[in-house]
Motif scaffolding. Structure first.
Motif, PDB file in Angstrom:
ATOM      1  N   ALA B  71     -21.754   9.032 -52.285  1.00  0.00           N
ATOM      2  CA  ALA B  71     -21.847   8.222 -53.501  1.00  0.00           C
ATOM      3  C   ALA B  71     -20.639   8.555 -54.372  1.00  0.00           C
ATOM      4  N   ARG B  72     -20.180   7.563 -55.143  1.00  0.00           N
ATOM      5  CA  ARG B  72     -19.044   7.798 -56.037  1.00  0.00           C
ATOM      6  C   ARG B  72     -19.528   7.777 -57.478  1.00  0.00           C
ATOM      7  N   GLY B  73     -18.948   8.667 -58.289  1.00  0.00           N
ATOM      8  CA  GLY B  73     -19.260   8.685 -59.711  1.00  0.00           C
ATOM      9  C   GLY B  73     -18.726   7.431 -60.383  1.00  0.00           C
ATOM     10  N   ARG B  74     -19.433   6.956 -61.390  1.00  0.00           N
ATOM     11  CA  ARG B  74     -18.994   5.734 -62.072  1.00  0.00           C
ATOM     12  C   ARG B  74     -18.419   6.023 -63.450  1.00  0.00           C
ATOM     13  N   VAL B  75     -18.570   7.258 -63.922  1.00  0.00           N
ATOM     14  CA  VAL B  75     -18.180   7.582 -65.288  1.00  0.00           C
ATOM     15  C   VAL B  75     -16.704   7.974 -65.402  1.00  0.00           C
ATOM     16  N   ALA B  76     -16.361   9.045 -64.745  1.00  0.00           N
ATOM     17  CA  ALA B  76     -14.999   9.566 -64.902  1.00  0.00           C
ATOM     18  C   ALA B  76     -13.988   8.716 -64.126  1.00  0.00           C
ATOM     19  N   GLN B  77     -12.752   8.718 -64.581  1.00  0.00           N
ATOM     20  CA  GLN B  77     -11.698   7.938 -63.912  1.00  0.00           C
ATOM     21  C   GLN B  77     -11.477   8.392 -62.471  1.00  0.00           C
ATOM     22  N   SER B  78     -11.700   9.674 -62.222  1.00  0.00           N
ATOM     23  CA  SER B  78     -11.415  10.202 -60.878  1.00  0.00           C
ATOM     24  C   SER B  78     -12.493   9.814 -59.862  1.00  0.00           C
ATOM     25  N   ARG B  79     -13.589   9.222 -60.340  1.00  0.00           N
ATOM     26  CA  ARG B  79     -14.673   8.774 -59.445  1.00  0.00           C
ATOM     27  C   ARG B  79     -14.978   9.792 -58.341  1.00  0.00           C
ATOM     28  N   PRO B  80     -15.440  10.984 -58.719  1.00  0.00           N
ATOM     29  CA  PRO B  80     -15.711  12.015 -57.708  1.00  0.00           C
ATOM     30  C   PRO B  80     -16.733  11.546 -56.686  1.00  0.00           C
ATOM     31  N   ALA B  81     -16.518  11.975 -55.452  1.00  0.00           N
ATOM     32  CA  ALA B  81     -17.435  11.640 -54.362  1.00  0.00           C
ATOM     33  C   ALA B  81     -18.444  12.756 -54.203  1.00  0.00           C
ATOM     34  N   THR B  82     -19.660  12.382 -53.874  1.00  0.00           N
ATOM     35  CA  THR B  82     -20.699  13.387 -53.639  1.00  0.00           C
ATOM     36  C   THR B  82     -21.437  13.061 -52.354  1.00  0.00           C
ATOM     37  N   LEU B  83     -21.922  14.107 -51.729  1.00  0.00           N
ATOM     38  CA  LEU B  83     -22.616  13.971 -50.450  1.00  0.00           C
ATOM     39  C   LEU B  83     -23.991  13.335 -50.638  1.00  0.00           C
ATOM     40  N   LYS B  84     -24.314  12.363 -49.773  1.00  0.00           N
ATOM     41  CA  LYS B  84     -25.692  11.860 -49.676  1.00  0.00           C
ATOM     42  C   LYS B  84     -26.131  12.133 -48.240  1.00  0.00           C
ATOM     43  N   ALA B  85     -26.897  13.179 -48.053  1.00  0.00           N
ATOM     44  CA  ALA B  85     -27.134  13.660 -46.685  1.00  0.00           C
ATOM     45  C   ALA B  85     -28.369  13.050 -46.030  1.00  0.00           C
ATOM     46  N   GLU B  86     -29.068  12.170 -46.746  1.00  0.00           N
ATOM     47  CA  GLU B  86     -30.293  11.589 -46.190  1.00  0.00           C
ATOM     48  C   GLU B  86     -30.061  10.940 -44.805  1.00  0.00           C
ATOM     49  N   PRO B  87     -28.994  10.132 -44.625  1.00  0.00           N
ATOM     50  CA  PRO B  87     -28.807   9.516 -43.304  1.00  0.00           C
ATOM     51  C   PRO B  87     -28.587  10.551 -42.191  1.00  0.00           C
ATOM     52  N   MET B  88     -28.087  11.732 -42.571  1.00  0.00           N
ATOM     53  CA  MET B  88     -27.868  12.791 -41.585  1.00  0.00           C
ATOM     54  C   MET B  88     -29.204  13.246 -40.991  1.00  0.00           C
ATOM     55  N   LYS B  89     -30.246  13.169 -41.812  1.00  0.00           N
ATOM     56  CA  LYS B  89     -31.577  13.525 -41.336  1.00  0.00           C
ATOM     57  C   LYS B  89     -32.000  12.555 -40.224  1.00  0.00           C
ATOM     58  N   GLN B  90     -31.716  11.265 -40.436  1.00  0.00           N
ATOM     59  CA  GLN B  90     -32.058  10.267 -39.414  1.00  0.00           C
ATOM     60  C   GLN B  90     -31.292  10.527 -38.121  1.00  0.00           C
ATOM     61  N   VAL B  91     -30.006  10.913 -38.269  1.00  0.00           N
ATOM     62  CA  VAL B  91     -29.187  11.231 -37.096  1.00  0.00           C
ATOM     63  C   VAL B  91     -29.808  12.400 -36.333  1.00  0.00           C
ATOM     64  N   ALA B  92     -30.159  13.450 -37.075  1.00  0.00           N
ATOM     65  CA  ALA B  92     -30.740  14.638 -36.436  1.00  0.00           C
ATOM     66  C   ALA B  92     -32.054  14.283 -35.758  1.00  0.00           C
ATOM     67  N   GLU B  93     -32.885  13.504 -36.440  1.00  0.00           N
ATOM     68  CA  GLU B  93     -34.185  13.149 -35.873  1.00  0.00           C
ATOM     69  C   GLU B  93     -34.028  12.296 -34.616  1.00  0.00           C
ATOM     70  N   TRP B  94     -33.044  11.390 -34.646  1.00  0.00           N
ATOM     71  CA  TRP B  94     -32.820  10.555 -33.475  1.00  0.00           C
ATOM     72  C   TRP B  94     -32.395  11.422 -32.277  1.00  0.00           C
ATOM     73  N   ALA B  95     -31.459  12.329 -32.513  1.00  0.00           N
ATOM     74  CA  ALA B  95     -30.963  13.190 -31.434  1.00  0.00           C
ATOM     75  C   ALA B  95     -32.055  14.144 -30.942  1.00  0.00           C
ATOM     76  N   GLU B  96     -32.909  14.584 -31.872  1.00  0.00           N
ATOM     77  CA  GLU B  96     -33.985  15.527 -31.511  1.00  0.00           C
ATOM     78  C   GLU B  96     -34.957  14.920 -30.504  1.00  0.00           C
ATOM     79  N   GLU B  97     -35.072  13.594 -30.495  1.00  0.00           N
ATOM     80  CA  GLU B  97     -35.977  12.945 -29.550  1.00  0.00           C
ATOM     81  C   GLU B  97     -35.566  13.194 -28.098  1.00  0.00           C
ATOM     82  N   PHE B  98     -34.319  13.644 -27.925  1.00  0.00           N
ATOM     83  CA  PHE B  98     -33.807  13.907 -26.586  1.00  0.00           C
ATOM     84  C   PHE B  98     -33.847  15.396 -26.249  1.00  0.00           C
ATOM     85  N   ARG B  99     -34.459  16.195 -27.137  1.00  0.00           N
ATOM     86  CA  ARG B  99     -34.412  17.646 -27.004  1.00  0.00           C
ATOM     87  C   ARG B  99     -34.858  18.124 -25.622  1.00  0.00           C
ATOM     88  N   GLU B 100     -35.930  17.522 -25.086  1.00  0.00           N
ATOM     89  CA  GLU B 100     -36.452  18.014 -23.808  1.00  0.00           C
ATOM     90  C   GLU B 100     -35.450  17.824 -22.658  1.00  0.00           C
TER      91      GLU B 100
END
Lengths: 125, 125
Positions: B71-100
């Motif tokens: 996500a990007r900040g909307r306030v400051a001119q530099s528009r700092p980027a920040t991590l949104k890790a929620e989709p990473m959970k979906q990636v991990a869960e999808w890959a985990e289905e192949f664990r066996e």
């Protein structure tokens, strides 16, 4: 550090993990891998649920093979495809490194912007 | 089933999980996400370790933003980027289905080919 691939196009990325992520960036290929959890399958068996032609299936299989996610039999004419799930472990492990952030969303950005607002702007140029 | 996206090109895949996998299919973007685990960062902070120009960083950020990983900040001119890790959970869960299957490699294909060799070929047409 300058030798790292800078291309924005995933197709240009050549490192092994990028090949795996690019191969997984397609719903049909992910569905094919899910099907292969039930056991090896021929091209026609893989194409059936999607109404896909043999060449279209083979094209997807080549992408999966290149990423190390699938192996093809060399003996029988039908060249059955089988799952190679080892790269999936790398995907899971990579994503797991972000586990502590899974629950967080914008809180940290809000905190950061609040700090910036109170702070000397030149520190953030 | 016919409505599923059949394109082999990840860039054509529009479903959310495909966007996430495509965004991760680049070593620079993965490194940027790893950097963001330490906290939000401006474009210039993100570009520094890779000797990247601002526009190149912004281009990568747009891909990550579109995938919901940043996500990007909307306030400051530099528009700092920040991590949104929620989709990473979906990636991990999808890959985990192949664990066996993570430990397995060619054994199942060998078994299958042995069965085929002993079997009536018309069953596998």
């Amino acid at each position: 550090m300058n030798t790292v691939a800078l291309g924005a196009n995933p197709a240009n990325a050549r490192d092994p993990l990028s090949l795996v992520f690019a191969a997984l960036a397609d719903p049909t290929r992910r569905a094919m891998l899910t099907r292969l959890r039930r056991g090896p399958a021929t091209v026609s068996e893989l194409g059936e649920p999607f109404d896909m032609t043999g060449p279209a299936v083979s094209k997807h299989l080549r992408v999966l093979e290149r990423a190390g996610l699938v192996a093809r039999g060399r003996v029988a004419q039908s060249r059955p495809a089988t799952l190679k799930a080892e790269p999936m472990k790398q995907v899971a492990e990579w994503a797991e490194e972000f586990r502590e952030f899974w629950g967080q969303r914008y809180d940290r950005l809000d905190d950061y912007l609040n700090v910036m607002a109170d702070d000397d702007p030149k520190d953030h140029a």
